[in-house]
Write an enzyme that holds these catalytic residues in place. Structure first.
Site, short mmCIF file in Angstrom:
data_model
loop_
_atom_site.label_atom_id
_atom_site.label_comp_id
_atom_site.label_asym_id
_atom_site.label_seq_id
_atom_site.Cartn_x
_atom_site.Cartn_y
_atom_site.Cartn_z
N ARG A 45 0.85 -1.20 0.00
CA ARG A 45 0.00 0.00 0.00
C ARG A 45 0.88 1.24 0.00
NH1 ARG A 45 -1.23 1.56 4.60
NH2 ARG A 45 -2.17 -0.35 5.38
N TYR A 97 -16.87 18.28 -13.67
CA TYR A 97 -17.21 16.87 -13.85
C TYR A 97 -18.24 16.46 -12.78
CZ TYR A 97 -16.73 11.81 -13.85
OH TYR A 97 -16.99 10.47 -13.88
N ASP A 169 -7.83 19.66 -13.41
CA ASP A 169 -8.19 18.34 -13.91
C ASP A 169 -7.88 18.35 -15.40
OD1 ASP A 169 -9.46 16.11 -14.98
OD2 ASP A 169 -11.10 16.16 -13.53
N LYS A 194 -9.22 7.52 -18.99
CA LYS A 194 -9.52 8.10 -20.30
C LYS A 194 -8.29 8.01 -21.23
CE LYS A 194 -13.23 8.89 -17.93
NZ LYS A 194 -13.52 10.13 -17.23
C1 LIG Z 1 -13.96 10.45 -15.84
C2 LIG Z 1 -13.53 11.71 -15.24
C3 LIG Z 1 -13.24 11.80 -13.87
C4 LIG Z 1 -13.43 10.64 -12.92
O1 LIG Z 1 -12.57 9.60 -13.17
P1 LIG Z 1 -12.88 8.05 -12.84
O2 LIG Z 1 -11.65 7.38 -13.29
O3 LIG Z 1 -14.11 7.69 -13.61
O4 LIG Z 1 -13.11 7.96 -11.37
C5 LIG Z 1 -12.78 13.01 -13.38
N1 LIG Z 1 -12.65 14.08 -14.18
C6 LIG Z 1 -12.95 14.05 -15.49
C7 LIG Z 1 -12.79 15.27 -16.31
C8 LIG Z 1 -13.40 12.86 -16.07
O5 LIG Z 1 -13.71 12.84 -17.37
#
Ligand SMILES: *Cc1c(COP(=O)(O)O)cnc(C)c1O
Length: 392
Positions: A45, A97, A169, A194
């Site tokens: 961890r 988001y 982000d 993504k």
């Molecule tokens: C998908 C997404 C998230 C969240 O991520 P997960 O891996 O689904 O928890 C956060 N910010 C943006 C801009 C996203 O597209």
């Protein structure tokens, strides 16, 4: 060194065996030579060599000092918010988001952290909203699904004057196109689910900090709260990153071609894509990023859920699904999918109309994708005409 070379050569060769791919260290603990004497790892961890390879690579990609890998993008967001204390305030971009919005309002409000939502596309709005309580500015650029662009440098300057942190982000842009830490941000965050993973086959999150001091705080939270990324998923993200530059460039080329084509189509009212000259902050996007990404949204002339549903169920290559950033093209209807939980009026005010469609443009041939959308738009037209014709 060019970015493509930098990425590929910051993936370490295994010192023990020379393995060119990072080994998956599937282990929970590490045998110690004497009590408290170990070879850099004691418990998985707290640290795992496969995860560390990804974390170091992420730090290089974002020009930061420290990387930390989490079990999801939302777990990464959670770790950043935990830097704050009860009584602190976050100012966040207004079309943040949805999952971040849910976490802020339904989890962190209970713990005394408040959030103000501001349209950060005009930095003056931040100046009006910021106060002594504000400790963190949260931006996404481009945003989802209307691809709004915020000037990271202008926002960071204001934040510095008020002694608060800026977290970007960077999921939609990816580090290939945009480096927020170079523009003055303190923290950059990714849903590696993504573009970084890139193949729609995992859930993962990353945080990279500018300073080691902030990095140590994030690492402490990562270990104390425990939402770490598994060795196997760390390995998959590394493998995704190997082709990141190549993929992102092609996503951009395909998206630009499709956005330009969509703009002239009958049945399409408006196209949202930062690479179009008609985008209100096109110049900011051009200045702060080296490309405009693979996500496009557009509004149908026939602004109804019914027309949108016909469109999203008429495509062959664009698969109907949430998420983005994978090699396969995806299509979604935000009003009934990702933004379903937002009250209709609030949703429409944010620009998410009933007839809004979002595309994650994949790596198929752009002309094939255009053909696919062309037929789907025709299906919408046909259905609208049938509905409007008198019944005999
Ligand atoms: C998908 C997404 C998230 C969240 O991520 P997960 O891996 O689904 O928890 C956060 N910010 C943006 C801009 C996203 O597209």
């Amino acid at each position: 060194m060019s970015q493509a070379t930098q990425i590929i050569h910051n993936i370490p060769i295994d010192e023990l065996t020379g393995a060119i791919a990072v080994p998956i260290y599937q282990t929970s603990t590490f045998v110690q030579d004497a009590p408290g004497e170990n070879r850099g790892y004691d418990y998985a961890r707290s640290g795992n060599p496969t995860r560390k390879a990804l974390e170091d690579l992420a730090a290089v990609l974002e020009n930061g000092s420290t990387g930390a890998a989490f079990a999801s993008g939302l777990a990464a967001i959670d770790a950043v918010v935990k830097l704050l204390e009860s009584g602190d305030e976050i100012i966040a971009v207004d079309d943040i988001y949805g999952g971040a919005f849910r976490q802020f309002t339904q989890i962190y409000r209970k713990f005394g952290i408040s959030v103000k939502y501001v349209d950060t596309t005009d930095p003056a709005n931040l100046l009006d909203a910021i106060s002594a309580k504000t400790k963190l500015i949260w931006i996404e650029t481009p945003t989802n699904p209307t691809l709004k662009i915020t000037d990271i440098q202008a926002i960071s300057k204001i934040a510095k004057l008020h002694d608060c942190l800026v977290c970007v982000d960077n999921t939609f842009a990816s580090p290939v196109l945009q480096k927020p830490l170079d523009l003055g941000a303190d923290i950059v965050l990714h849903s590696a689910t993504k573009y970084l993973g890139g193949h729609s086959d995992l859930i993962a999150g990353l945080v990279v900090t500018k300073t080691t001091e902030l990095g140590e705080k994030i690492k402490f939270i990562q270990n104390a709260c425990g939402a770490v990324l598994s060795p196997f998923d760390s390995w998959l993200v590394i493998r995704g990153i190997e082709t990141l530059e190549l993929r992102v460039r092609q996503h951009c080329l395909n998206a630009q071609r499709i956005a330009e084509w969509l703009q002239g189509q009958p049945g399409v009212k408006k196209v949202f894509y930062p690479g179009l000259k008609s985008h209100p902050n096109h110049d900011v996007a051009e200045r702060q990023s080296s490309g405009f990404g693979g996500v496009i949204s557009f509004e149908l002339e026939e602004n109804t859920t019914e027309a949108a549903k016909t469109l999203v169920t008429s495509t062959r290559y664009f698969k109907l699904a949430e998420s983005l950033g994978g090699v396969k093209s995806l299509i979604s209807h935000p009003a009934t999918m990702t933004h379903k939980s937002i009250p209709d009026e609030k949703r429409r005010a944010a620009g998410v109309e009933d007839g809004l469609i979002r595309l994650s443009v994949g790596l198929e041939n752009a002309e094939d994708l255009i053909g696919d959308l062309h037929l789907a738009l025709k299906a919408v037209k046909l259905k609208t005409e049938v509905a409007a014709s008198p019944v005999c």
